[in-house]
Design a protein around this motif. Structure first.
Motif, short mmCIF file in Angstrom:
data_model
loop_
_atom_site.label_atom_id
_atom_site.label_comp_id
_atom_site.label_asym_id
_atom_site.label_seq_id
_atom_site.Cartn_x
_atom_site.Cartn_y
_atom_site.Cartn_z
N THR A 166 -3.59 -12.72 -39.05
CA THR A 166 -2.28 -12.56 -39.66
C THR A 166 -1.46 -11.43 -39.04
OG1 THR A 166 -3.23 -11.18 -41.42
CG2 THR A 166 -3.04 -13.55 -41.86
N GLY A 167 -1.80 -11.00 -37.85
CA GLY A 167 -1.00 -10.00 -37.13
C GLY A 167 -0.89 -8.70 -37.88
N ASN A 168 0.35 -8.30 -38.15
CA ASN A 168 0.57 -7.02 -38.83
C ASN A 168 0.80 -7.18 -40.33
OD1 ASN A 168 3.09 -8.18 -38.77
ND2 ASN A 168 4.16 -6.40 -37.94
N ASN A 169 0.39 -8.33 -40.88
CA ASN A 169 0.61 -8.60 -42.30
C ASN A 169 -0.72 -8.54 -43.07
OD1 ASN A 169 1.23 -9.52 -44.83
ND2 ASN A 169 2.52 -11.19 -44.11
N PRO A 170 -0.93 -7.47 -43.83
CA PRO A 170 -2.19 -7.33 -44.59
C PRO A 170 -2.15 -7.89 -46.00
CG PRO A 170 -0.96 -5.29 -44.73
CD PRO A 170 -0.13 -6.24 -43.86
N GLN A 171 -1.05 -8.52 -46.43
CA GLN A 171 -0.90 -8.92 -47.83
C GLN A 171 -1.98 -9.88 -48.30
OE1 GLN A 171 3.13 -10.33 -47.80
NE2 GLN A 171 3.97 -8.32 -48.25
N LEU A 172 -2.26 -10.94 -47.54
CA LEU A 172 -3.25 -11.93 -47.98
C LEU A 172 -4.66 -11.33 -48.09
CD1 LEU A 172 -4.02 -14.85 -48.73
CD2 LEU A 172 -4.30 -15.28 -46.27
N PRO A 173 -5.17 -10.64 -47.06
CA PRO A 173 -6.52 -10.08 -47.21
C PRO A 173 -6.60 -9.03 -48.32
CG PRO A 173 -5.56 -9.44 -45.09
CD PRO A 173 -4.64 -10.45 -45.70
N GLU A 174 -5.56 -8.23 -48.48
CA GLU A 174 -5.55 -7.24 -49.57
C GLU A 174 -5.63 -7.94 -50.93
OE1 GLU A 174 -3.31 -3.16 -48.59
OE2 GLU A 174 -1.98 -4.92 -48.61
N ALA A 175 -4.80 -8.96 -51.12
CA ALA A 175 -4.78 -9.68 -52.40
C ALA A 175 -6.11 -10.37 -52.69
CB ALA A 175 -3.64 -10.70 -52.41
N ALA A 176 -6.83 -10.77 -51.64
CA ALA A 176 -8.13 -11.43 -51.80
C ALA A 176 -9.26 -10.43 -52.04
CB ALA A 176 -8.43 -12.29 -50.58
N GLY A 177 -8.95 -9.14 -51.96
CA GLY A 177 -9.96 -8.12 -52.20
C GLY A 177 -10.81 -7.79 -50.99
N ILE A 178 -10.35 -8.16 -49.81
CA ILE A 178 -11.08 -7.85 -48.58
C ILE A 178 -10.88 -6.38 -48.25
CG2 ILE A 178 -11.14 -8.30 -46.09
CD1 ILE A 178 -10.47 -11.23 -46.79
N GLU A 179 -11.96 -5.74 -47.83
CA GLU A 179 -11.91 -4.32 -47.52
C GLU A 179 -10.99 -4.05 -46.34
OE1 GLU A 179 -14.98 -0.62 -46.65
OE2 GLU A 179 -15.79 -2.58 -47.19
N MET A 180 -10.08 -3.08 -46.53
CA MET A 180 -9.09 -2.72 -45.52
C MET A 180 -9.32 -1.27 -45.08
SD MET A 180 -7.29 -5.58 -45.57
CE MET A 180 -5.76 -5.23 -44.72
N GLU A 181 -8.70 -0.91 -43.97
CA GLU A 181 -8.73 0.48 -43.51
C GLU A 181 -7.42 0.78 -42.81
OE1 GLU A 181 -12.19 0.87 -41.04
OE2 GLU A 181 -11.45 -0.51 -39.54
N GLU A 182 -7.24 2.04 -42.46
CA GLU A 182 -6.02 2.48 -41.79
C GLU A 182 -5.95 1.88 -40.39
OE1 GLU A 182 -4.28 6.71 -40.21
OE2 GLU A 182 -5.33 6.69 -42.14
N PRO A 242 0.31 1.80 -33.18
CA PRO A 242 1.60 2.24 -33.72
C PRO A 242 2.21 1.14 -34.60
CG PRO A 242 1.47 2.66 -31.36
CD PRO A 242 0.26 1.84 -31.73
N ARG A 243 2.76 1.52 -35.73
CA ARG A 243 3.44 0.63 -36.68
C ARG A 243 2.51 -0.36 -37.39
NH1 ARG A 243 6.30 1.07 -32.23
NH2 ARG A 243 5.98 -1.04 -31.48
N ILE A 244 1.20 -0.28 -37.19
CA ILE A 244 0.25 -1.14 -37.90
C ILE A 244 -0.44 -0.24 -38.92
CG2 ILE A 244 -1.73 -2.69 -37.74
CD1 ILE A 244 0.78 -3.70 -36.22
N LYS A 245 0.00 -0.33 -40.17
CA LYS A 245 -0.46 0.59 -41.22
C LYS A 245 -1.87 0.29 -41.72
CE LYS A 245 3.49 2.72 -41.34
NZ LYS A 245 3.65 3.72 -40.33
N LYS A 246 -2.17 -1.00 -41.94
CA LYS A 246 -3.48 -1.38 -42.48
C LYS A 246 -4.06 -2.53 -41.66
CE LYS A 246 -2.82 -0.18 -47.31
NZ LYS A 246 -2.80 -0.71 -48.68
N ILE A 247 -5.39 -2.50 -41.54
CA ILE A 247 -6.12 -3.58 -40.87
C ILE A 247 -7.33 -3.95 -41.72
CG2 ILE A 247 -5.36 -2.95 -38.54
CD1 ILE A 247 -8.14 -1.62 -38.16
N ILE A 248 -7.88 -5.11 -41.43
CA ILE A 248 -9.10 -5.54 -42.10
C ILE A 248 -10.28 -4.80 -41.50
CG2 ILE A 248 -10.66 -7.49 -42.47
CD1 ILE A 248 -8.14 -9.30 -42.34
#
Length: 188
Positions: free
Chosen positions: A105-121, A125-131
């Motif tokens: 999903t590129g630079n869009n963390p919304q779906l994995p975050e909503a599914a409860g997948i563990e994220m990190e910083e 540059p300009r990529i705030k959160k990643i899986i």
């Protein structure tokens, strides 16, 4: 039911779909047509002298379809793991199930975050959160994998494309129960 659903049709997603479909896996790509590559001019992609991002995206999608991947244009509303360990993907106009899901999903963390997948910083540059994914691309949700920018690789198309292919090979290998290799031979 699909063997693999790839969410995202940018370089990572299309590359993964090429490998999976070519390996005979029933593959669906869900494309919301929001890839960062739509705005790219690419002169650093190995084997391609120069190409506009939209042309690179279209070529990748066509390659995946050539090998049997199906593609729908839609936005994923929700994703959940079912009791049978399959993953269910909900769209506005229906839903799909798969044994495995690959998030690209590129630079869009919304779906994995909503599914409860563990994220990190994020590290780019300009990529705030990643899986948060292991070295093979596995996430904290069973049977859900991540590749490309959302998994922390560099935003360059050659790198995200390669990461999609690498992760697809790992998924195919897990499905097959042995290491998968795809090497074509020159046709004479």
């Amino acid at each position: 039911m699909y063997d693999l659903i790839v969410i995202g049709a940018g370089p990572a997603g299309a590359s993964a779909a090429i490998f999976a479909a070519k390996a005979g896996k029933h593959t669906l790509v869900i494309d919301n047509e929001q890839s960062m590559t739509k705005a790219a001019w690419v002169e650093n992609h190995y084997g391609v002298p120069e190409i506009e991002g939209p042309d690179l995206l279209e070529t990748g999608k066509k390659q995946a379809e050539k090998h049997g991947a199906e593609r729908v244009t839609a936005t994923v509303i929700k994703m959940e793991r079912l009791e049978n360990d399959r993953i269910k993907i909900y769209l506005d106009d229906g839903d799909y199930e798969a044994e495995h899901v690959l998030l690209t999903t590129g630079n869009n963390p919304q779906l994995p975050e909503a599914a409860g997948i563990e994220m990190e910083e994020g590290r780019e540059p300009r990529i705030k959160k990643i899986i948060k994914a292991d070295a093979d691309g596995r996430t904290s949700m069973k049977n859900v994998w991540a590749a490309g920018t959302i998994a922390g690789t560099s935003v360059h198309t050659i790198i995200t494309s390669g990461d999609g292919a690498r992760t697809a090979v790992n998924i195919i290998s897990e499905m097959n129960g042995e290491r998968y290799v795809d090497h074509d031979v020159l046709k004479k």
